[in-house]
Design a protein around this motif. Sequence first.
Motif, mmCIF file in Angstrom:
data_model
loop_
_atom_site.group_PDB
_atom_site.id
_atom_site.type_symbol
_atom_site.label_atom_id
_atom_site.label_comp_id
_atom_site.label_asym_id
_atom_site.label_seq_id
_atom_site.Cartn_x
_atom_site.Cartn_y
_atom_site.Cartn_z
ATOM 1 N N ARG A 65 0.838 -1.212 0.000
ATOM 2 C CA ARG A 65 0.000 0.000 0.000
ATOM 3 C C ARG A 65 0.867 1.255 0.000
ATOM 4 O O ARG A 65 0.557 2.240 -0.684
ATOM 5 C CB ARG A 65 -0.923 0.012 1.210
ATOM 6 C CG ARG A 65 -2.094 -0.897 1.090
ATOM 7 C CD ARG A 65 -3.048 -0.743 2.247
ATOM 8 N NE ARG A 65 -4.152 -1.688 2.112
ATOM 9 C CZ ARG A 65 -4.698 -2.335 3.118
ATOM 10 N NH1 ARG A 65 -4.280 -2.135 4.344
ATOM 11 N NH2 ARG A 65 -5.686 -3.166 2.902
ATOM 12 N N ARG A 66 1.934 1.228 0.775
ATOM 13 C CA ARG A 66 2.839 2.388 0.808
ATOM 14 C C ARG A 66 3.499 2.615 -0.550
ATOM 15 O O ARG A 66 3.665 3.759 -0.981
ATOM 16 C CB ARG A 66 3.903 2.198 1.883
ATOM 17 C CG ARG A 66 3.378 2.348 3.281
ATOM 18 C CD ARG A 66 4.475 2.146 4.293
ATOM 19 N NE ARG A 66 3.943 2.144 5.645
ATOM 20 C CZ ARG A 66 4.535 1.576 6.660
ATOM 21 N NH1 ARG A 66 5.689 0.957 6.506
ATOM 22 N NH2 ARG A 66 3.988 1.624 7.848
ATOM 23 N N LEU A 69 0.922 4.244 -2.830
ATOM 24 C CA LEU A 69 0.769 5.670 -2.532
ATOM 25 C C LEU A 69 1.969 6.480 -2.992
ATOM 26 O O LEU A 69 1.823 7.573 -3.542
ATOM 27 C CB LEU A 69 0.531 5.870 -1.033
ATOM 28 C CG LEU A 69 -0.807 5.340 -0.505
ATOM 29 C CD1 LEU A 69 -0.864 5.475 1.014
ATOM 30 C CD2 LEU A 69 -1.960 6.056 -1.162
ATOM 31 N N ARG A 72 1.860 6.725 -6.821
ATOM 32 C CA ARG A 72 0.819 7.671 -7.258
ATOM 33 C C ARG A 72 1.211 9.109 -6.957
ATOM 34 O O ARG A 72 0.935 10.020 -7.737
ATOM 35 C CB ARG A 72 -0.508 7.327 -6.599
ATOM 36 C CG ARG A 72 -1.111 6.057 -7.141
ATOM 37 C CD ARG A 72 -2.425 5.750 -6.498
ATOM 38 N NE ARG A 72 -2.949 4.471 -6.945
ATOM 39 C CZ ARG A 72 -4.000 3.886 -6.419
ATOM 40 N NH1 ARG A 72 -4.643 4.461 -5.425
ATOM 41 N NH2 ARG A 72 -4.416 2.724 -6.878
ATOM 42 N N ARG A 73 1.854 9.324 -5.801
ATOM 43 C CA ARG A 73 2.310 10.670 -5.461
ATOM 44 C C ARG A 73 3.355 11.143 -6.465
ATOM 45 O O ARG A 73 3.306 12.274 -6.961
ATOM 46 C CB ARG A 73 2.885 10.698 -4.051
ATOM 47 C CG ARG A 73 3.351 12.093 -3.622
ATOM 48 C CD ARG A 73 4.012 12.090 -2.263
ATOM 49 N NE ARG A 73 5.210 11.253 -2.310
ATOM 50 C CZ ARG A 73 5.484 10.270 -1.459
ATOM 51 N NH1 ARG A 73 4.669 9.987 -0.486
ATOM 52 N NH2 ARG A 73 6.587 9.569 -1.576
#
Length: 88
Positions: A65-66, A69, A72-73
Amino acid sequence: MNHIVTVQEAVTAFEPWMEPTAAELDAIELEMPAILADVDLIDAQIIVLDRTPSELDVRRIRRARRRVLAARRALANASAPFLPGVGA
């Protein structure tokens, strides 16, 4: 008597507009880290579908998940337009 035949041209038709453009390929290449991070997350989630997640499974999903993220960032920051006088 009616003969049943395939329409070969319709099945194997090729039109130049069916291929992705260079801009579309560049966009896919730019998004590839986010796509691969999503795939890793889905793989980690699939592993625990039929069992109770162990501590290792929970950590694997959390790390995935990290990575999603972060990817995507990075994608959002890379594709954000430059605005003079805004930000750094």
